[in-house]
Design a protein around this motif. Structure first.
Motif, short mmCIF file in Angstrom:
data_model
loop_
_atom_site.label_atom_id
_atom_site.label_comp_id
_atom_site.label_asym_id
_atom_site.label_seq_id
_atom_site.Cartn_x
_atom_site.Cartn_y
_atom_site.Cartn_z
N LEU A 23 -16.62 60.63 1.44
CA LEU A 23 -15.17 60.64 1.60
C LEU A 23 -14.78 60.72 3.08
N VAL A 24 -15.50 61.59 3.77
CA VAL A 24 -15.23 61.73 5.22
C VAL A 24 -15.53 60.42 5.95
N ALA A 25 -16.66 59.82 5.61
CA ALA A 25 -17.03 58.55 6.25
C ALA A 25 -15.99 57.47 5.95
N ALA A 26 -15.57 57.42 4.70
CA ALA A 26 -14.57 56.42 4.32
C ALA A 26 -13.26 56.65 5.07
N ILE A 29 -13.65 55.53 8.62
CA ILE A 29 -13.62 54.06 8.68
C ILE A 29 -12.19 53.55 8.52
N LEU A 30 -11.45 54.21 7.61
CA LEU A 30 -10.06 53.79 7.38
C LEU A 30 -9.21 54.03 8.63
N LEU A 31 -9.41 55.23 9.23
CA LEU A 31 -8.63 55.53 10.44
C LEU A 31 -8.97 54.55 11.57
N MET A 32 -10.26 54.24 11.70
CA MET A 32 -10.65 53.29 12.74
C MET A 32 -10.08 51.90 12.45
N ALA A 33 -10.08 51.53 11.20
CA ALA A 33 -9.51 50.22 10.84
C ALA A 33 -8.02 50.19 11.13
N ILE A 34 -7.34 51.30 10.77
CA ILE A 34 -5.89 51.36 11.05
C ILE A 34 -5.63 51.27 12.56
N GLY A 35 -6.43 52.02 13.38
CA GLY A 35 -6.28 51.97 14.84
C GLY A 35 -6.52 50.58 15.38
N LEU A 36 -7.57 49.92 14.84
CA LEU A 36 -7.88 48.57 15.31
C LEU A 36 -6.77 47.59 14.95
#
Length: 631
Positions: A23-26, A29-36
């Motif tokens: 869950l933490v990894a996901a 990844i979601l936060l990084m995708a949103i930032g990108l």
């Protein structure tokens, strides 16, 4: 030994830990995708214009297009200031990898002499706006252009630009009227409109070029070009053409200007001629002049030092800035003041024994004719330039009223419309001396002012202006140099024009005119030789101005003095008396006398022009017009 107890694995706990880590990894990844995605949206949407511009700047740039400077003509359409094509060397510092190395390479390529290298380097570092070219050299020779072309691949940021350069066909005769253009310096750059002067390297410095800079300059344009990786232009994409400056037509008559300069014949002096009805300045000569073409591309240090150290002061505009004691040329104006204030009547007789004395004062104020003129009235006093008569008038008027009269005719003031750098001269008064020296005014100083001496100072332009006002029966028209700006005529009335000089009796003007006419055609006139050949009626007044003061019992002897200690010679006049077409003032430094012929020659040239005048040598002209000035 007792065996340790083994821990039994909990599959449920491991599964929970795995789920938490997943869950933490996901989430990461979601936060990084949103930032990108956010960054991509920001760059692609909100910063779209910025990066498009940066991208375009890698292959496209906007270059300024300087306007063509307006031309300058005389009143008859003769070209006085033109633009000639030339090639200039420029550098854009932001496009140079190593400025010092590039400059050193340029010095070697152009084979510059040592005395020019320092100036060359200084120009390269002169403060410029970003990506604006700095002017390194002007008017390149064909050999220099060829050398630069061969080495072009080594000179990033360096360009040879074809531009128009100012050129003056009559650089010496017109020097003080036209002024000149020169390189824009750092102080001027800070005050100029950055958009309108983009790409412009020159600006009016003095004279007409400075006064009408905004009209002559025009409006700068722009062009968008595509460049290669080295910054070389490949093609033009868009163009906003510049608006050329307006042409300026002057009131100056080039033929009259040349004749006036030739008449001075190398002597130090000035001649100003004005059209009384319009205020047109027909000629405004200051001699000696100087070559204004040398200042356009940048005068050398040696040449400028030579001009500065010249004892004849060629850079000094004597016509507009030369402040001289006006001498006896002020007597007609003083006479009108005396009549207006009722201290004398035209027929009143004053006996002249050769001197004037103040009450209870033993000092004698001498007439220029030591034994005196005997019985003189107003007209004869002007004709023979009798000092005793005007000492008496000045004493009766007093300095306050005398100063007021002279101010009415423009003495002590700048009255011209567009003569750059004109000085006001000095019409002294009781208040002026108290403020200047914290001293009282003395009656003897009034007498000196009454014959145009002492503190009294005037410029040749002021004398010509006052004479034009006198010729107009007191009607004021401001003198000006511009006749047309583009197609728009420059005509009176002008703002801030002085009020007309009013006389209670119109006949007084004619009384003074008759005295001035007798200066040229009377049996005792101080300029009777100069007036002998005139074919029209001219009113005039001669004068001399002392360079140094004489003692009580000293007599002036020009032969015993050094040339630069001799009196200045002056002349004013207007003609024809019935319908004045020209008013003028002449001053020749240290001439002592004999300049009336210069004034009548200028008047003749304007009223009765002859084709042969232009080809007549100056020495011959002077022999023909030399007059006899008794004062």
């Amino acid at each position: 030994m007792r065996k340790s107890r083994q821990k039994i694995k909990s599959h449920e706990q491991e599964a929970r830990l795995f789920r938490n880590r997943s869950l933490v990894a996901a989430l990461l990844i979601l936060l990084m995708a949103i930032g990108l995605v956010s960054r991509l949206v920001y760059l692609q949407v909100f910063e779209h214009d910025v990066f498009i511009t940066r991208s375009d700047n890698n292959r496209m740039r906007v270059e300024p297009l300087p306007p063509r400077r307006g031309l300058i003509y005389d009143r008859n359409g003769k070209l006085l200031a033109e633009n000639r094509p030339t090639y200039n060397l420029t550098i854009v510092r932001e496009r140079v990898d190593d400025l010092d190395a590039t400059l050193e390479r340029l010095v070697q390529i152009l084979d510059l002499p040592e005395d020019e290298v320092a100036t060359f380097r200084e120009r390269s570092r002169q403060r410029q706006r970003p990506y604006q070219p700095a002017l390194l050299m002007s008017d390149l020779s064909e050999d220099q252009i060829a050398r630069l072309a061969v080495n072009r691949y080594l000179l990033s940021g360096v360009e040879v630009e074809a531009q128009l350069m100012r050129y003056y066909p009559d650089p010496i005769v017109m020097s003080h009227v036209l002024g000149y253009v020169g390189r824009i310096n750092a102080e001027e750059l800070a005050d100029l409109d950055p958009g309108n002067y983009a790409g412009t390297h020159f600006i009016g410095k003095t004279g007409v070029e400075d006064t009408y800079e905004s009209q002559l300059h025009g409006r700068a344009g722009l062009r968008k070009v595509e460049t290669n990786a080295r910054g070389r232009v490949l093609r033009e994409l868009e163009r906003d053409p510049p608006e050329p400056g307006e042409d300026v037509t002057l009131t100056i008559d080039s033929r009259l200007q040349h004749m006036a300069y030739d008449l001075l014949d190398g002597r130090r002096g000035a001649i100003v001629a004005i059209q009384p009805k319009t205020g047109d300045i027909l000629a405004m000569v200051s001699a000696p002049g100087f070559d204004i073409n040398k200042f356009v591309t940048g005068i050398s240090y040696d040449d400028y030092r030579e001009l500065q150290e010249d004892i004849d002061l060629p850079l000094y505009n004597r016509a507009a800035r030369g402040q001289y004691p006006p001498g006896s040329t002020v007597k007609p104006f003083e006479a009108l003041g005396a009549l207006e204030y009722g201290v004398v009547e035209p027929d009143d007789i004053i006996y002249d024994p050769g001197y004037f004395q103040l009450p209870n004062d033993s000092r004698r104020y001498h007439n220029w004719l030591r034994w005196g003129h005997g019985r003189v009235d107003l007209q004869r006093a002007i004709e023979v330039s009798n000092n005793t008569y005007f000492y008496t008038m000045a004493y009766r008027l007093g300095i306050d009223r005398l100063s007021s009269v002279m101010h009415e005719f423009g003495f002590g003031e700048v009255t011209s419309l567009d003569v750059q750098g004109a000085l006001p001269g000095l019409m002294p008064s009781r208040e002026w001396k108290r403020e200047k020296y914290n001293q009282a005014w003395y009656p003897g100083e009034t007498l000196s002012a009454g014959i145009g001496q002492g503190y009294f100072m005037a410029t040749p332009l002021q004398l010509a202006t006052a004479t034009a006002t006198l010729a107009n029966h007191g009607r004021w028209v401001r003198p000006h140099l511009a006749k047309r700006i583009g197609d728009t005529p420059v005509t009176p009335p002008f703002s801030d024009t002085k009020p007309d000089v009013q006389m209670d009796n119109r006949q007084w003007w004619d009384d003074v005119y008759e005295g001035m006419e007798a200066v040229l055609n009377g049996n005792e006139g101080t300029a009777r030789r100069a007036g002998a050949s005139l074919e029209y009626n001219m009113a005039a007044k001669t004068g001399t101005a002392q360079v140094f003061s004489l003692g009580q019992n000293q007599r002036y002897n020009a032969d015993e003095l050094e040339e630069r200690l001799r009196d200045h010679a002056l002349f004013i006049g207007f003609a024809p008396v019935e319908d004045p077409q020209i008013a003028l003032a002449v001053i020749v430094e240290n001439a002592g006398g004999g300049v009336s012929g210069l004034g009548t020659a200028i008047s003749d040239a304007w009223l009765q022009p002859r084709a042969e005048d232009e080809d007549l040598p100056a020495a011959t002209i002077n022999e023909e017009v030399e007059g006899l000035d008794g004062d």
